[in-house]
Design a protein around this motif. Structure first.
Motif, PDB file in Angstrom:
ATOM      1  N   ILE A 120      49.916 -30.284  22.839  1.00 33.25           N
ATOM      2  CA  ILE A 120      48.568 -30.301  23.379  1.00 33.25           C
ATOM      3  C   ILE A 120      48.569 -31.137  24.653  1.00 33.25           C
ATOM      4  O   ILE A 120      49.001 -32.287  24.650  1.00 33.25           O
ATOM      5  CB  ILE A 120      47.569 -30.880  22.357  1.00 33.25           C
ATOM      6  CG1 ILE A 120      47.588 -30.040  21.092  1.00 33.25           C
ATOM      7  CG2 ILE A 120      46.180 -30.962  22.951  1.00 33.25           C
ATOM      8  CD1 ILE A 120      46.760 -30.608  19.977  1.00 33.25           C
ATOM      9  N   ARG A 121      48.081 -30.539  25.733  1.00 33.90           N
ATOM     10  CA  ARG A 121      47.964 -31.244  27.013  1.00 33.90           C
ATOM     11  C   ARG A 121      46.486 -31.395  27.337  1.00 33.90           C
ATOM     12  O   ARG A 121      45.727 -30.432  27.311  1.00 33.90           O
ATOM     13  CB  ARG A 121      48.631 -30.465  28.138  1.00 33.90           C
ATOM     14  CG  ARG A 121      50.109 -30.427  28.037  1.00 33.90           C
ATOM     15  CD  ARG A 121      50.679 -29.609  29.169  1.00 33.90           C
ATOM     16  NE  ARG A 121      52.094 -29.423  28.965  1.00 33.90           N
ATOM     17  CZ  ARG A 121      52.994 -29.652  29.907  1.00 33.90           C
ATOM     18  NH1 ARG A 121      52.629 -30.036  31.098  1.00 33.90           N
ATOM     19  NH2 ARG A 121      54.268 -29.473  29.652  1.00 33.90           N
TER      20      ARG A 121
ATOM     21  N   ARG B 287      43.651 -32.936  30.186  1.00 37.87           N
ATOM     22  CA  ARG B 287      43.453 -33.356  31.574  1.00 37.87           C
ATOM     23  C   ARG B 287      41.990 -33.704  31.793  1.00 37.87           C
ATOM     24  O   ARG B 287      41.111 -33.029  31.251  1.00 37.87           O
ATOM     25  CB  ARG B 287      43.828 -32.243  32.540  1.00 37.87           C
ATOM     26  CG  ARG B 287      45.287 -32.095  32.768  1.00 37.87           C
ATOM     27  CD  ARG B 287      45.536 -31.057  33.785  1.00 37.87           C
ATOM     28  NE  ARG B 287      45.147 -29.774  33.197  1.00 37.87           N
ATOM     29  CZ  ARG B 287      45.480 -28.601  33.662  1.00 37.87           C
ATOM     30  NH1 ARG B 287      46.181 -28.506  34.749  1.00 37.87           N
ATOM     31  NH2 ARG B 287      45.106 -27.499  33.062  1.00 37.87           N
TER      32      ARG B 287
ATOM     33  N   LYS C 253      46.302 -37.365  32.730  1.00 34.95           N
ATOM     34  CA  LYS C 253      46.850 -36.406  31.766  1.00 34.95           C
ATOM     35  C   LYS C 253      47.419 -37.129  30.557  1.00 34.95           C
ATOM     36  O   LYS C 253      47.962 -38.222  30.682  1.00 34.95           O
ATOM     37  CB  LYS C 253      47.946 -35.564  32.416  1.00 34.95           C
ATOM     38  CG  LYS C 253      47.448 -34.681  33.542  1.00 34.95           C
ATOM     39  CD  LYS C 253      48.567 -33.898  34.127  1.00 34.95           C
ATOM     40  CE  LYS C 253      48.984 -34.565  35.418  1.00 34.95           C
ATOM     41  NZ  LYS C 253      50.032 -33.868  36.116  1.00 34.95           N
TER      42      LYS C 253
ATOM     43  N   ASP D 186      39.858 -30.952  29.844  1.00 35.70           N
ATOM     44  CA  ASP D 186      40.526 -29.653  29.791  1.00 35.70           C
ATOM     45  C   ASP D 186      41.654 -29.749  28.775  1.00 35.70           C
ATOM     46  O   ASP D 186      42.474 -30.661  28.831  1.00 35.70           O
ATOM     47  CB  ASP D 186      41.072 -29.295  31.169  1.00 35.70           C
ATOM     48  CG  ASP D 186      41.764 -27.948  31.182  1.00 35.70           C
ATOM     49  OD1 ASP D 186      41.257 -27.023  30.519  1.00 35.70           O
ATOM     50  OD2 ASP D 186      42.806 -27.829  31.855  1.00 35.70           O
ATOM     51  N   ILE D 187      41.687 -28.797  27.834  1.00 37.50           N
ATOM     52  CA  ILE D 187      42.716 -28.816  26.793  1.00 37.50           C
ATOM     53  C   ILE D 187      43.562 -27.566  26.899  1.00 37.50           C
ATOM     54  O   ILE D 187      43.060 -26.476  27.180  1.00 37.50           O
ATOM     55  CB  ILE D 187      42.073 -28.947  25.393  1.00 37.50           C
ATOM     56  CG1 ILE D 187      43.144 -29.082  24.312  1.00 37.50           C
ATOM     57  CG2 ILE D 187      41.163 -27.790  25.098  1.00 37.50           C
ATOM     58  CD1 ILE D 187      42.604 -29.501  22.970  1.00 37.50           C
ATOM     59  N   GLU D 188      44.861 -27.737  26.687  1.00 37.37           N
ATOM     60  CA  GLU D 188      45.810 -26.633  26.714  1.00 37.37           C
ATOM     61  C   GLU D 188      46.703 -26.763  25.486  1.00 37.37           C
ATOM     62  O   GLU D 188      47.399 -27.770  25.320  1.00 37.37           O
ATOM     63  CB  GLU D 188      46.638 -26.749  28.003  1.00 37.37           C
ATOM     64  CG  GLU D 188      47.512 -25.594  28.309  1.00 37.37           C
ATOM     65  CD  GLU D 188      48.219 -25.817  29.637  1.00 37.37           C
ATOM     66  OE1 GLU D 188      49.464 -25.734  29.638  1.00 37.37           O
ATOM     67  OE2 GLU D 188      47.537 -26.100  30.628  1.00 37.37           O
TER      68      GLU D 188
ATOM     69  N   ALA E 266      49.780 -25.241  23.175  1.00 42.57           N
ATOM     70  CA  ALA E 266      50.951 -24.357  23.151  1.00 42.57           C
ATOM     71  C   ALA E 266      51.612 -24.480  21.778  1.00 42.57           C
ATOM     72  O   ALA E 266      51.802 -25.586  21.263  1.00 42.57           O
ATOM     73  CB  ALA E 266      51.935 -24.740  24.245  1.00 42.57           C
TER      74      ALA E 266
END
Length: 101
Positions: free
Chosen positions: A7-8, A10, A70, A96-98, A100
């Motif tokens: 999980i990234r 920002r 981040k 903001d969440i990303e 993977a």
């Protein structure tokens, strides 16, 4: 089947970013997954230089800065329940969440 989730996060504001990362880590620990992080990644700095006057005084300038913070969270042993909760998590505006798998 156990998986690894990365999980990234920002944001421009580091306070709400840290609060969101802590909330995600606690939620993952409640489901029984192993959490590594949150790891702070390098902060990006964007500096903009603008003329104060449109015609005269070329030497008079103003600088503005924008920082992008981040964080990285790895979740090991994530089952279907953990993945479902991470997909449905409510985060504050500006984060903001990303995710993977």
């Amino acid at each position: 089947m156990a998986q690894r989730m990365r999980i990234r996060l920002r944001s421009y504001d580091h306070v709400i970013l840290d609060r969101s990362a802590k909330e995600i880590a606690e939620l993952a620990k409640k489901t029984g997954a192993i959490v590594a992080g949150p790891v702070p990644l390098p902060t990006k700095r964007r500096v903009y230089t603008v003329l104060r006057s449109t015609f005269v005084d070329k030497k008079s300038r103003e600088q503005f800065e924008m920082r992008i913070h981040k964080r990285l969270i790895d979740i090991y042993g994530a089952d279907d329940k953990t993945i479902e909760q991470m997909m449905n998590i409510e985060l504050p505006a500006g984060v903001d969440i990303e995710i993977a798998l």
